[in-house]
Design an enzyme around this catalytic site. Structure first.
Site, PDB file in Angstrom:
ATOM      1  CD  GLN A 118      -2.839  -1.071   2.211  1.00  0.00           C
ATOM      2  OE1 GLN A 118      -2.668  -1.661   3.276  1.00  0.00           O
ATOM      3  NE2 GLN A 118      -3.922  -0.542   2.058  1.00  0.00           N
ATOM      4  NE  ARG A 174       0.003  -4.731  11.811  1.00  0.00           N
ATOM      5  CZ  ARG A 174      -1.108  -4.858  10.708  1.00  0.00           C
ATOM      6  NH1 ARG A 174      -2.167  -4.041  10.900  1.00  0.00           N
ATOM      7  NH2 ARG A 174      -1.041  -6.077  10.379  1.00  0.00           N
ATOM      8  CG  HIS A 196      -0.906  -6.135   5.079  1.00  0.00           C
ATOM      9  ND1 HIS A 196      -0.871  -5.510   6.285  1.00  0.00           N
ATOM     10  CD2 HIS A 196      -2.057  -5.957   4.528  1.00  0.00           C
ATOM     11  CE1 HIS A 196      -2.059  -4.744   6.255  1.00  0.00           C
ATOM     12  NE2 HIS A 196      -2.589  -4.988   5.298  1.00  0.00           N
ATOM     13  CG  ASN A 234      -3.324  -7.306   7.742  1.00  0.00           C
ATOM     14  OD1 ASN A 234      -3.635  -6.930   8.926  1.00  0.00           O
ATOM     15  ND2 ASN A 234      -4.142  -7.061   6.637  1.00  0.00           N
ATOM     16  CD  GLU A 235      -7.684  -7.249   7.704  1.00  0.00           C
ATOM     17  OE1 GLU A 235      -8.157  -7.366   6.673  1.00  0.00           O
ATOM     18  OE2 GLU A 235      -8.259  -6.344   8.430  1.00  0.00           O
ATOM     19  CG  ASN A 283      -6.343  -5.328  11.594  1.00  0.00           C
ATOM     20  OD1 ASN A 283      -5.533  -4.951  12.494  1.00  0.00           O
ATOM     21  ND2 ASN A 283      -5.894  -5.655  10.293  1.00  0.00           N
ATOM     22  CE1 TYR A 313      -9.881   0.149   9.583  1.00  0.00           C
ATOM     23  CE2 TYR A 313      -9.745  -2.145   9.484  1.00  0.00           C
ATOM     24  CZ  TYR A 313      -9.331  -0.989   9.286  1.00  0.00           C
ATOM     25  OH  TYR A 313      -7.712  -0.622   9.100  1.00  0.00           O
ATOM     26  CD  GLU A 323      -5.061  -2.916   9.251  1.00  0.00           C
ATOM     27  OE1 GLU A 323      -6.059  -2.763   8.910  1.00  0.00           O
ATOM     28  OE2 GLU A 323      -4.197  -3.483   8.839  1.00  0.00           O
ATOM     29  CD1 TRP A 377      -6.227   1.831   7.437  1.00  0.00           C
ATOM     30  CD2 TRP A 377      -4.299   0.605   7.747  1.00  0.00           C
ATOM     31  NE1 TRP A 377      -5.519   1.656   6.149  1.00  0.00           N
ATOM     32  CE2 TRP A 377      -4.392   0.697   6.414  1.00  0.00           C
ATOM     33  CE3 TRP A 377      -2.955  -0.243   8.242  1.00  0.00           C
ATOM     34  CZ2 TRP A 377      -3.558   0.061   5.406  1.00  0.00           C
ATOM     35  CZ3 TRP A 377      -2.267  -0.682   7.460  1.00  0.00           C
ATOM     36  CH2 TRP A 377      -2.471  -0.544   5.907  1.00  0.00           C
ATOM     37  CD  GLU A 416      -8.559   0.629   1.550  1.00  0.00           C
ATOM     38  OE1 GLU A 416      -7.719   0.736   2.254  1.00  0.00           O
ATOM     39  OE2 GLU A 416      -9.582  -0.201   1.913  1.00  0.00           O
ATOM     40  CD1 TRP A 417      -6.341  -3.098   0.918  1.00  0.00           C
ATOM     41  CD2 TRP A 417      -4.817  -4.100  -0.273  1.00  0.00           C
ATOM     42  NE1 TRP A 417      -5.328  -3.211   1.797  1.00  0.00           N
ATOM     43  CE2 TRP A 417      -4.228  -3.678   0.966  1.00  0.00           C
ATOM     44  CE3 TRP A 417      -3.964  -4.522  -1.268  1.00  0.00           C
ATOM     45  CZ2 TRP A 417      -3.021  -4.486   1.421  1.00  0.00           C
ATOM     46  CZ3 TRP A 417      -2.705  -5.186  -0.781  1.00  0.00           C
ATOM     47  CH2 TRP A 417      -2.352  -4.986   0.650  1.00  0.00           C
TER      48      TRP A 417
HETATM   49  C1  GBH Z   1      -7.979  -3.731   6.613  1.00  0.00           C
HETATM   50  O1  GBH Z   1      -8.926  -4.592   6.227  1.00  0.00           O
HETATM   51  C2  GBH Z   1      -6.538  -3.933   5.709  1.00  0.00           C
HETATM   52  O2  GBH Z   1      -5.738  -4.827   6.566  1.00  0.00           O
HETATM   53  C3  GBH Z   1      -5.845  -2.674   5.275  1.00  0.00           C
HETATM   54  O3  GBH Z   1      -4.633  -3.055   4.465  1.00  0.00           O
HETATM   55  C4  GBH Z   1      -6.870  -1.688   4.594  1.00  0.00           C
HETATM   56  O4  GBH Z   1      -6.263  -0.824   4.067  1.00  0.00           O
HETATM   57  C5  GBH Z   1      -7.865  -0.983   5.735  1.00  0.00           C
HETATM   58  O5  GBH Z   1      -8.456  -2.625   6.369  1.00  0.00           O
HETATM   59  C6  GBH Z   1      -9.049  -0.378   5.248  1.00  0.00           C
HETATM   60  O6  GBH Z   1      -9.886  -1.119   4.314  1.00  0.00           O
HETATM   61  O7  GBH Z   1     -14.478  -4.331  -1.349  1.00  0.00           O
HETATM   62  O8  GBH Z   1     -16.702  -3.803  -0.385  1.00  0.00           O
HETATM   63  O9  GBH Z   1     -16.413  -6.105  -0.718  1.00  0.00           O
HETATM   64  C7  GBH Z   1     -10.168  -4.434   6.631  1.00  0.00           C
HETATM   65  C8  GBH Z   1     -11.031  -5.630   6.168  1.00  0.00           C
HETATM   66  C9  GBH Z   1     -11.483  -6.519   4.034  1.00  0.00           C
HETATM   67  C10 GBH Z   1     -12.989  -4.493   4.641  1.00  0.00           C
HETATM   68  C11 GBH Z   1     -12.104  -6.181   2.681  1.00  0.00           C
HETATM   69  C12 GBH Z   1     -13.266  -4.503   3.526  1.00  0.00           C
HETATM   70  C13 GBH Z   1     -13.529  -5.178   1.235  1.00  0.00           C
HETATM   71  C14 GBH Z   1     -14.986  -5.170   1.242  1.00  0.00           C
HETATM   72  N1  GBH Z   1     -11.469  -5.211   4.755  1.00  0.00           N
HETATM   73  N2  GBH Z   1     -13.340  -5.470   2.497  1.00  0.00           N
HETATM   74  S1  GBH Z   1     -15.641  -4.996  -0.687  1.00  0.00           S
END
Ligand code: GBH
Length: 470
Positions: A26, A82, A127, A171-172, A313, A315, A379, A421, A428-429
């Site tokens: 990232q 981290r 990760h 991670n996760e 982690n 959220y 996170e 985080w 953001e992936w």
């Molecule tokens: C974390 O995942 C990650 O560890 C971190 O790298 C990332 O930047 C951070 O959260 C913020 O997103 O695309 O709508 O189907 C948290 C768990 C897994 C939640 C993936 C969102 C995708 C949902 N995340 N998920 S979606």
């Protein structure tokens, strides 16, 4: 007055570990520089898999700007950082024979810079960025990965273990498994929700456990560090007070968190509820064996207690109802229905609804199921559009950290640290650079990738300095 409406004006424990978190893919960029091999995220991104065809090829350019990153940590006043190590930067083809000294140098420089500034490094080994060469032979589905991961971990412990006291294997684990091999929205984009995901999870648990014992036997006596795994979980609140919905919410937590936590932090085996549910669905399908693999008695002994701390982690929250699901797969096996509360504020990340008391609920659940382990929140944070005046992030952090304080003060949860985080806006992936989680803004159109503190950075440095709420 309800407890969730109280704002607790007290201090965190002395020596509470405040930090910020990032991940290699990232932030680093330099995706093919100095001998780095490709990971399957490099492949996916450069084949157009991310929003607006964006990639991590440059990202925040932290490969060249790690000194500025450390300076930001100093500005925040945090004691911990981290970060994650890119497997294919250290081992370009994933295997020990391919050791890349320039990659090792990068992490040595980062770690030395952190220590020169009195910041404790917490390193994540995985990760999500699997070397492409190991994906080519089946990735986490192929159990040979266990030995490759063990070799990689050994090299990291040898190279960095004298200066890194805190290690996270994964991670996760849930995201690696379910998003990669179940719904396939992350690399390797497999759709194996019926059985493959259970085998992947099995290999991940066994990989973690093997590496834990490697550290325990060969490195602990020299370096006195600690090893854990970061698991992600949303809070699952029963949608009604009815017994069936409460049982369904428990099942949801066991399937998501217990899947990995019960072997490592619990009795060494998969959760009883999970074994029962998958076995029943498998029988109803006419299978002679459950789709959930089994640990041997020997493995259960090795699993149990294979940790020095819990990495969490967290959220967001969902409501859960009991609901028969006729699908013969990981989701169907759970027999539930999930929804969110329309009253909860949203964010630019569609999946992330703001519900601060969910964190306290989850911390209590972990306390009760796993004998109150020392726990780092590894996170927590919220996404927006990257504005410098990020009041919604300040609100989020204020409320979530206050619920964490209640968990510590009122519930006796053994929370020892908190990593925000994220240190800075980053890739953001699959959302690319459209969703921003940073305490620092990064200008992605500027070749210098200039970093600027947001209001939340000033707010966080104040929390860290005062260590609580007065
Ligand atoms: C974390 O995942 C990650 O560890 C971190 O790298 C990332 O930047 C951070 O959260 C913020 O997103 O695309 O709508 O189907 C948290 C768990 C897994 C939640 C993936 C969102 C995708 C949902 N995340 N998920 S979606």
């Amino acid at each position: 007055i309800r407890e969730k409406d109280i704002f607790l004006r007290e201090q965190f424990p002395r020596n509470f570990a405040w930090g910020a978190a990032t991940a290699a893919y990232q932030i680093e960029g330099a995706y093919n520089e100095d001998g780095k091999g490709p990971s399957f995220w490099d492949t996916f991104a450069n084949n157009g898999g991310l929003a607006f065809q964006q990639t991590g090829n440059v990202a925040c350019d932290s490969y060249h700007q790690y000194k500025r990153d450390v300076q930001m940590l100093v500005e925040l006043g945090v004691s911990h950082y981290r970060f994650s190590i890119s497997w294919s930067r250290v081992l370009p083809n994933g295997r020990a024979e391919s050791l890349n000294q320039l990659g090792v140098d990068y992490y040595n420089n980062l770690i030395n810079e952190l220590r020169a500034n009195n910041i404790v490094p917490m390193a994540t080994l995985y990760h999500w960025d699997l070397p492409q060469a190991l994906d080519d032979i089946g990735g986490w589905e192929n159990e040979t990965i266990i030995d490759y991961f063990n070799d990689y971990a050994r090299i990291c412990f040898e190279q960095f273990g004298d200066r890194v006291p805190l290690w996270l294997t994964f991670n996760e684990a849930y995201v690696v498994t379910w998003l990669g091999y179940g719904i396939g929205i992350f690399p390797p984009n497999e759709h194996k929700a019926e059985r493959g995901v259970y085998n992947v999870a099995h290999n991940i648990v066994r990989s973690h456990v093997k590496v834990y014992h490697l550290y325990d036997k060969q490195f602990r006596q020299h370096y006195h560090g600690r090893v854990g795994i970061t698991l992600d979980c949303d809070w699952k609140e029963p949608a009604t007070t009815g017994a069936m919905d409460r049982y369904a919410a428990e099942r949801a937590l066991q399937f998501k968190l217990g899947w990995f936590a019960n072997p490592i932090y619990g009795n060494g085996d998969y959760p009883a509820e999970m074994k029962h549910s998958v076995a029943k669905k498998s029988r109803d399908q006419g299978l002679s064996k459950s789709r959930l693999p089994e640990f041997t008695e020997e493995e259960k002994k090795m699993n149990k207690g294979a940790n020095d701390f819990f990495g969490l982690n967290h959220y967001t929250t969902q409501y859960i109802r009991d609901n028969y699901d006729n699908r013969n797969n990981y989701e169907g096996d759970q027999n539930l229905y999930t929804k969110v509360d329309d009253c909860w504020p949203g964010s630019t990340a569609g999946w992330l609804k703001v519900n601060p008391w969910g964190l306290r609920g989850l911390l209590r659940w972990i306390r009760d199921r796993y004998n109150n382990p020392p726990l780092f929140v590894t996170e927590n944070g919220v996404g927006d559009d990257g504005t410098l005046h990020d009041q919604s992030r300040i609100d989020y952090y204020t409320k979530y950290t206050n619920e964490m304080l209640k968990a510590i003060k009122w519930d006796g949860c053994n929370v020892v640290g908190y990593m925000a985080w994220s240190l800075m806006d980053n890739l953001e992936w699959t959302s690319g650079y459209t969703v921003k989680f940073g305490l620092y803004n990064v200008n992605f159109t500027d070749p210098a990738r200039t970093r600027t503190p947001k209001d939340s950075a000033r707010w966080y440095s104040n929390l860290v300095r005062t260590n609580g709420y007065n």
